[in-house]
Design a protein around this motif. Structure first.
Motif, PDB file in Angstrom:
ATOM      1  N   GLU A 161       0.991  -1.186  -0.130  1.00 54.35           N
ATOM      2  CA  GLU A 161       0.026  -0.117   0.046  1.00 54.35           C
ATOM      3  C   GLU A 161       0.809   1.278   0.085  1.00 54.35           C
ATOM      4  N   LEU A 162       2.006   1.102   0.427  1.00 52.85           N
ATOM      5  CA  LEU A 162       2.712   2.475   0.415  1.00 52.85           C
ATOM      6  C   LEU A 162       4.235   2.077  -0.469  1.00 52.85           C
ATOM      7  N   PRO A 163       4.099   2.294  -1.884  1.00 55.63           N
ATOM      8  CA  PRO A 163       5.235   2.153  -2.884  1.00 55.63           C
ATOM      9  C   PRO A 163       6.152   3.262  -2.464  1.00 55.63           C
ATOM     10  N   GLY A 164       7.401   3.111  -2.529  1.00 57.66           N
ATOM     11  CA  GLY A 164       8.527   4.116  -2.123  1.00 57.66           C
ATOM     12  C   GLY A 164       8.986   3.896  -0.665  1.00 57.66           C
ATOM     13  N   TRP A 165       8.061   3.204   0.250  1.00 57.52           N
ATOM     14  CA  TRP A 165       8.493   3.109   1.698  1.00 57.52           C
ATOM     15  C   TRP A 165       9.062   1.884   1.929  1.00 57.52           C
ATOM     16  N   GLN A 166       9.913   1.734   3.138  1.00 53.25           N
ATOM     17  CA  GLN A 166      10.515   0.355   3.746  1.00 53.25           C
ATOM     18  C   GLN A 166       9.987   0.248   4.883  1.00 53.25           C
ATOM     19  N   LEU A 167      10.135  -0.991   5.628  1.00 51.31           N
ATOM     20  CA  LEU A 167       9.859  -1.091   6.924  1.00 51.31           C
ATOM     21  C   LEU A 167      11.088  -1.525   7.669  1.00 51.31           C
ATOM     22  N   LEU A 168      11.479  -0.779   8.519  1.00 54.91           N
ATOM     23  CA  LEU A 168      12.730  -0.933   9.334  1.00 54.91           C
ATOM     24  C   LEU A 168      12.185  -1.560  10.849  1.00 54.91           C
ATOM     25  N   ALA A 169      12.944  -2.441  11.351  1.00 58.10           N
ATOM     26  CA  ALA A 169      12.383  -3.363  12.575  1.00 58.10           C
ATOM     27  C   ALA A 169      13.369  -2.792  13.765  1.00 58.10           C
ATOM     28  N   GLY A 170      12.549  -2.739  14.926  1.00 61.74           N
ATOM     29  CA  GLY A 170      13.226  -2.352  16.237  1.00 61.74           C
ATOM     30  C   GLY A 170      12.633  -3.269  17.227  1.00 61.74           C
ATOM     31  N   PHE A 171      13.546  -3.536  18.175  1.00 63.69           N
ATOM     32  CA  PHE A 171      13.335  -4.632  19.088  1.00 63.69           C
ATOM     33  C   PHE A 171      13.697  -4.121  20.668  1.00 63.69           C
ATOM     34  N   GLY A 172      13.202  -4.503  21.785  1.00 64.62           N
ATOM     35  CA  GLY A 172      13.512  -4.319  23.142  1.00 64.62           C
ATOM     36  C   GLY A 172      12.381  -3.614  23.796  1.00 64.62           C
ATOM     37  N   HIS A 173      11.767  -2.591  23.343  1.00 65.91           N
ATOM     38  CA  HIS A 173      10.724  -1.911  23.993  1.00 65.91           C
ATOM     39  C   HIS A 173       9.458  -2.792  23.874  1.00 65.91           C
ATOM     40  N   THR A 174       9.133  -3.373  22.826  1.00 65.36           N
ATOM     41  CA  THR A 174       8.073  -4.374  22.499  1.00 65.36           C
ATOM     42  C   THR A 174       8.710  -5.563  21.574  1.00 65.36           C
ATOM     43  N   PRO A 175       7.893  -6.560  21.261  1.00 63.07           N
ATOM     44  CA  PRO A 175       8.706  -7.429  20.438  1.00 63.07           C
ATOM     45  C   PRO A 175       9.138  -7.225  19.086  1.00 63.07           C
ATOM     46  N   CYS A 176       8.450  -6.401  18.411  1.00 64.64           N
ATOM     47  CA  CYS A 176       8.839  -5.935  17.224  1.00 64.64           C
ATOM     48  C   CYS A 176       8.375  -4.561  16.735  1.00 64.64           C
ATOM     49  N   ASN A 177       8.809  -3.653  16.928  1.00 66.11           N
ATOM     50  CA  ASN A 177       8.296  -2.009  16.528  1.00 66.11           C
ATOM     51  C   ASN A 177       8.681  -1.930  14.714  1.00 66.11           C
ATOM     52  N   LEU A 178       7.746  -1.737  13.997  1.00 67.88           N
ATOM     53  CA  LEU A 178       8.239  -1.747  12.685  1.00 67.88           C
ATOM     54  C   LEU A 178       7.768  -0.336  12.212  1.00 67.88           C
ATOM     55  N   MET A 179       8.912   0.273  11.510  1.00 64.64           N
ATOM     56  CA  MET A 179       8.944   1.685  11.266  1.00 64.64           C
ATOM     57  C   MET A 179       8.953   2.025   9.830  1.00 64.64           C
TER      58      MET A 179
END
Length: 326
Positions: A161-179
């Motif tokens: 749904e979001l061409p031109g965007w990527q998803l970065l992943a973060g961990f620690g605060h919650t199991p997987c924070n997608l950005m």
């Protein structure tokens, strides 16, 4: 109502009863309509804010997708309602859907194991009652979804749904924070992973990440070089100098770890004494687990790296003085 943040990206500020008093939802223009990033908590005030948007001219072609950076109640809470109102699919990391069902909604169904977990960290019966009460609140704040969400594997799946965007992943605060990240202009929607004024809570939760501080610091090191020009946080105002903010947050955790080492230099201690020395407060009352969990996470970080030992009643000592742990 909608505030422009970047080309094609708008903010809808939603109310919260507790600190920091708001959560930012972002609406991103896409070929099929709006992609909502985070929905706010499960409250009448939040639903009223969404109703006002849905009844306004700004709604345009409507909402085509509901994307959750993560599934804590202040991000997930109104997602089931908004999905019913719009027919839009809810999308999140597979780890977060597991957390919704097994932890945020399911922990209170495992009360015996839950109590055993915190008891091994030295929690009293009164503390355990507060943990159970808190997690009943989490369950209420994460209503059941009527339709199963679309699940994403971090660092593999993207959002069509979001061409031109990527998803970065973060961990620690919650199991997987997608950005969501737009490399073309460096816009990053951070969720709770990196915030401009708040240091995200890193707690050791029952049934979740076994080393949240380690996971979080590893994430900051990986995110730090990203060419972010504008960070859009879930709480607070947009900010630049993203790398510097990553360094500042990492420094807070390293200082806490050093305070923990220093507090144990003269011998073993129990958790309340350590909490006062390291965090400046004693865990108690309804928010017991949000304070105690941060201390447990710091202890676990050093425990995993063989710097300290912990007894079954929660008493902690440096490895150099293990006899103090008895």
């Amino acid at each position: 109502m909608l505030e422009p943040m970047a080309p094609g990206v708008y903010r809808l500020r939603l109310p919260m009863r507790f600190h920091p008093g708001h959560v930012n939802s972002y609406l991103i223009e896409s070929p099929g309509g709006w992609v909502v990033v985070d929905c706010g908590n499960h409250s009448r005030a939040t639903r009223d804010a969404w109703r006002a948007f849905l009844e306004s001219e700004q709604v345009g072609p409507g909402i085509c997708a509901i994307f959750l950076t993560h599934a804590h109640p202040d991000h997930y809470g109104s997602a089931p309602w908004l999905a019913r109102q719009t027919g839009a699919p809810v999308i999140m990391a597979e780890q977060e859907w597991d957390a919704v069902n097994r932890l945020w909604r399911g922990s209170v169904d495992q009360e015996s194991q839950l109590r055993d977990f915190y008891r091994r960290w030295g929690a009293t019966d009164a503390d355990l009652d507060n943990v159970v009460l808190f997690l009943h609140g989490f369950r209420s704040g994460c209503p059941a979804l009527e339709q199963a969400p679309r699940l994403l594997a971090p660092e593999v799946d993207q959002l069509p749904e979001l061409p031109g965007w990527q998803l970065l992943a973060g961990f620690g605060h919650t199991p997987c924070n997608l950005m969501p990240f737009r490399p073309a202009d460096g816009v990053l929607v951070t969720g709770d992973q990196v915030l401009p004024a708040i240091v995200p809570n890193l707690s050791l939760w029952f049934g979740s990440d076994a080393d949240p501080v380690g996971s979080y610091l590893d994430t900051l090191a990986r995110l730090r070089p990203a060419p972010v020009t504008l960070a859009l946080p879930a709480h607070g105002e947009p900010f630049d100098l993203f790398s510097a903010r990553c360094d500042a947050i990492a420094s807070v955790h390293h200082k806490r770890l050093q305070r923990l080492r220093d507090a144990l230099a003269d011998g073993g201690k129990d958790m309340p004494a350590l909490a006062k020395a390291v965090l400046g407060k004693v865990p108690e009352g309804p928010l017991f687990m949000l304070i105690a969990g941060q201390l447990y996470a710091l202890v676990r970080y050093l425990e995993n790296r063989a710097e300290l030992v912990r007894s079954e009643n929660g008493r902690v000592a440096l490895v150099s003085a293990p006899d103090q742990c008895s």
